[in-house]
Design an enzyme around this catalytic site. Sequence first.
Site, PDB file in Angstrom:
ATOM      1  N   HIS B  73       0.851  -1.198   0.000  1.00  0.00           N
ATOM      2  CA  HIS B  73       0.000   0.000   0.000  1.00  0.00           C
ATOM      3  C   HIS B  73       0.878   1.237   0.000  1.00  0.00           C
ATOM      4  CE1 HIS B  73       0.906  -0.699   4.224  1.00  0.00           C
ATOM      5  NE2 HIS B  73       0.581   0.549   4.490  1.00  0.00           N
ATOM      6  N   HIS B  75       1.534   3.859   2.030  1.00  0.00           N
ATOM      7  CA  HIS B  75       2.058   4.613   3.174  1.00  0.00           C
ATOM      8  C   HIS B  75       3.588   4.689   3.122  1.00  0.00           C
ATOM      9  CE1 HIS B  75      -1.696   4.069   5.922  1.00  0.00           C
ATOM     10  NE2 HIS B  75      -1.730   5.213   5.274  1.00  0.00           N
ATOM     11  N   ASP B 195       0.629  -8.538  10.435  1.00  0.00           N
ATOM     12  CA  ASP B 195       0.757  -7.197  11.032  1.00  0.00           C
ATOM     13  C   ASP B 195       0.539  -7.208  12.551  1.00  0.00           C
ATOM     14  OD1 ASP B 195       0.320  -4.529  11.808  1.00  0.00           O
ATOM     15  OD2 ASP B 195      -1.350  -4.193  10.408  1.00  0.00           O
ATOM     16  N   SER B 233      -3.362  10.677   3.512  1.00  0.00           N
ATOM     17  CA  SER B 233      -3.574   9.443   2.752  1.00  0.00           C
ATOM     18  C   SER B 233      -4.871   8.737   3.127  1.00  0.00           C
ATOM     19  CB  SER B 233      -2.400   8.487   2.980  1.00  0.00           C
ATOM     20  OG  SER B 233      -2.309   8.167   4.350  1.00  0.00           O
ATOM     21  N   VAL B 365     -10.205   6.104  14.161  1.00  0.00           N
ATOM     22  CA  VAL B 365     -10.050   4.673  14.451  1.00  0.00           C
ATOM     23  C   VAL B 365      -8.732   4.243  13.829  1.00  0.00           C
ATOM     24  CG1 VAL B 365     -12.529   4.167  14.508  1.00  0.00           C
ATOM     25  CG2 VAL B 365     -11.265   3.938  12.359  1.00  0.00           C
ATOM     26  N   HIS B 368      -5.222  -0.653  11.906  1.00  0.00           N
ATOM     27  CA  HIS B 368      -4.623  -1.971  12.131  1.00  0.00           C
ATOM     28  C   HIS B 368      -5.542  -2.875  12.959  1.00  0.00           C
ATOM     29  CE1 HIS B 368      -0.663  -0.678  10.612  1.00  0.00           C
ATOM     30  NE2 HIS B 368      -0.992   0.501  11.154  1.00  0.00           N
ATOM     31  N   HIS B 390       5.899  -6.318  11.458  1.00  0.00           N
ATOM     32  CA  HIS B 390       5.340  -4.976  11.594  1.00  0.00           C
ATOM     33  C   HIS B 390       5.042  -4.644  13.065  1.00  0.00           C
ATOM     34  CE1 HIS B 390       3.175  -1.305  10.582  1.00  0.00           C
ATOM     35  NE2 HIS B 390       3.561  -1.460   9.334  1.00  0.00           N
ATOM     36  N   ASP B 443      20.350  12.332   5.509  1.00  0.00           N
ATOM     37  CA  ASP B 443      20.382  13.708   6.009  1.00  0.00           C
ATOM     38  C   ASP B 443      20.569  14.592   4.784  1.00  0.00           C
ATOM     39  OD1 ASP B 443      20.791  16.103   7.220  1.00  0.00           O
ATOM     40  OD2 ASP B 443      22.576  15.518   8.347  1.00  0.00           O
TER      41      ASP B 443
END
Lengths: 555, 555
Positions: B73, B75, B195, B233, B365, B368, B390, B443
């Site tokens: 996905h 993220h 997960d 997102s 909410v 996960h 995860h 950095d």
Amino acid sequence: MSKTINKLSIIPLGGVGEIGKNMTAYCHGNDIIVIDAGLKFPEEEMLGIDIVIPDITYLIENKQKVRGIFLTHGHEDHIGGLPYFLKHINVPVYGTKLTLGLVEAKLREHGLLDTANLNVITNRSVIQLGCFEVTPFYNNHSIPDTVGFAIDTPEGVVVHTGDFKFDFTPVDGRTADYHKLAELGERGVLALLSDSTNAERPGYTMSERVVGQTIDEVIANAERRVILATFASNLHRIQQVFEAAERHGRKVTVVGRSMVNNINIALELGYLKISKGTLVEPDEINKLPADKIVILSTGSQGEPMSALTRMARATHRKIEILPDDTVIIASSPIPGNEKFVARTIDQLFRIGAKVIYQSVSGVHVSGHASQEELKLMLNLVRPKYFIPVHGEFRMLKRHAELAEMVGVNPDNIFIVDIGDTVEFQNGRGRLGPKVTAGNVLIDGLGVGDVGNIVLRDRKLLSQDGILVVVVTLSKQDGSILSGPDIISRGFVYVRESEELLEEANRIVTQTLSKLVSENVNEWSSLKTGVRDALGRFLYEQTRRRPMILPIIMET
Amino acid sequence: MSKTINKLSIIPLGGVGEIGKNMTAYCHGNDIIVIDAGLKFPEEEMLGIDIVIPDITYLIENKQKVRGIFLTHGHEDHIGGLPYFLKHINVPVYGTKLTLGLVEAKLREHGLLDTANLNVITNRSVIQLGCFEVTPFYNNHSIPDTVGFAIDTPEGVVVHTGDFKFDFTPVDGRTADYHKLAELGERGVLALLSDSTNAERPGYTMSERVVGQTIDEVIANAERRVILATFASNLHRIQQVFEAAERHGRKVTVVGRSMVNNINIALELGYLKISKGTLVEPDEINKLPADKIVILSTGSQGEPMSALTRMARATHRKIEILPDDTVIIASSPIPGNEKFVARTIDQLFRIGAKVIYQSVSGVHVSGHASQEELKLMLNLVRPKYFIPVHGEFRMLKRHAELAEMVGVNPDNIFIVDIGDTVEFQNGRGRLGPKVTAGNVLIDGLGVGDVGNIVLRDRKLLSQDGILVVVVTLSKQDGSILSGPDIISRGFVYVRESEELLEEANRIVTQTLSKLVSENVNEWSSLKTGVRDALGRFLYEQTRRRPMILPIIMET
């Protein structure tokens, strides 16, 4: 002496709009009394700062009026600034026995114990200082011997709760003085200043006894050693640990400096009752079977140097945590410490310990009143005016809403900042002029010698480091005699960035040659030229902005 | 080419023992596929670091075997490291339409879009790469178009959930593919990687629809403007905001770069459905009455430069938050951001806005699965082996306990660290040898050029600053020709510490004279001497340990 003005001013110098460094001044005519002198731990952006205390300029300017300082309880956010306060304003200090016991240790460290004037107070003592008559009343909190104050002033009675909760089944049996609060409410209270820490939390805060029951069950069922970490000042919880250990035939040992110190003070003053033989030295526990041991420890906030963290990392001098030990973390993380606590829990799980912590069980209750208790306080005291204290802005705001719900006139509620004054005259309250207030930063021995410029530099240095550029120019013609030499710290791995630094060198040489050929020769212009050209180059190459310190010498 | 070994190795290169930078390699013989290439935000001690990505040394060393990379996905902790990965290993990328839409924007910024090979997948697509047959299956998460993968390998099927929850009433009506999971479980699954983010949380995670209802009520009852901040997102939430606004006759405007970008991508790809005329430009809202406006904004984590923070501080170019506006902060703080979020809420309350945030209402909410959903996944898939992924260690541990509860053989559960390999051969799993894995710090433009020494220096600089000591010695007799000059940054206010710095000057002069008189003349010894003497003096005087950089010139 200035003309006496017949009004009462209440001035919070700390503890409103923030959690920490609680201090409130009550002023009338030629008399000032102060409640609490706390410290605050530094915010993230206060790099290198150890602690923060209130700015007491206003009190120093009115030093001859200050009659005394009253302490509600022995937590750092209420007594931690006292040594700095007494260095400037050495007035009598009033506190309960335990509070003063903790204060003594602190003043001894600062070499102030001999000159301090400490006075023990207890429930319903009456202290007359100038025009103020102060009556302490017991309440409940996460440290024993906590009081609030009823302050009788020429304008009426003000109730200052201090930190509190209502624990109907307190561990030491000492309930809050509901009757005094009721009597005050019956007689009529001008204003209430009340603890807003948990004003966002619905319902009631549970009794400390609940934690005792959980601890008892855990100890009863543990097959090997039990290690319990909590705040060293939570003597009620510590008492319950000793009782549970004894019930299940276990010995208790104590690790961590503040835990050892506090338990010693509490034992000496009678705030802990331990059966003979239950408390043993850390050295002795290796002779005992694992199921006969409880270890009381500091480190419930995951502090990197605390006993728990060191035991978890096997770097503690005497005790190591072993697989199948049970570890209870009996606290909830203070905002900002979440990650430290999580790391400690992870480390303990990695060892193979059984870990019991707040997000999965009931081993901690708050020391502060939730919404229903706050309403009970408001109902008992029935104040005409209300000033929520001890909280960040949103907590004060929520608390103000609660006061409105129980019937306080919204026009009579003041949400204030530090340095605001709330004035009362002829029974009417209003906001008065602001006084000096703020943060004094303590870094090592320095009190207030670190300010915005120093913090800004530390922030810059922490982000991208520093480059020092050293070059010697000829006095005659401005040509470069030696250098430029570039020394960097905290910027890049020098070894892997040789090309970058060589190119930086060329940039400095070119810039200086160009400026000198243009007859620029004031040092400040040369330095600015180097700083700009090099800064631009480094930003293009690295997207970083290290601090650049050009040092140009002439010979 | 090395001899083909008939075993499957599963190697997490990120995302275990930590939250963030998810990446897992599946290796068999001459084939490797990778799932996800995420980034992680820096830990507190990683001063000045922008982001952290996985060390992919192992994959680079086996570059010729890598067949492709699959994305679960869009993220950042799953796709944020992709540009750095593709720079080294430019293999085909597989993701759903929305995921690739977000990836495209990212690759464009890095100038990699033209060379990237992007392939859209959807539920039950089948992709054959080397010996692996990969089948994506839909699941639910806080961003649309999220999938998990069933990976058919010569050793059996492995199910890799990706981030998921089971939302029985998803906003887009697209439920998880329960039937595929059931079919896989029926056929037999070798291993499940699932997960663990919410493995500590009992019960079920609520449906995103619950948030929609709350938002609808708030908008229905608001008397003036409604400002809602959430993750850019979370398009399901954003969809619900548009729908609620429309129901109550309000227009919506969007502020904050990532919110604007994501909404544009989602509109273009069909992931948001907005009625014509509902979305308006920020400039237009000043023409509308306050009760006809909804403002969608970034800044739900209190980020200092975000649109919400700037609107709250009246430093936003176009929009200011006004008294009696309603602000909804529809997220919960990511660990480490608690204080930023609290400050923003306080600032909003100070303005006089009505603020609705998580600790007092249901406007967020999680994305996960909680414990009961994790058990449902385990029940559906019925894996022989289980690898919780995860999550930080304690989450993996809790998840392992859940797996044991639903019947997985405890010997078949592997709690692993990054770089561990879990090998499967002839239906049996075991831990294999470790491979290189770790953090690569980014950095600015630098990838991996900041390491422990640089970070240690930044830490030192951030605590007590730096003193540069410049002195020129005579080549002839070592006498001091000019200086010592002391320049300090981040140490003390120079103006208030003149005496201290003068004394420091004397200490340097004395130290050098003494050393020269003792015929010490190696520069390193002179520098060490100055550093030690000055460091000792400053620590005694201030209890601080600034970095000391002696620069000694000769002429």
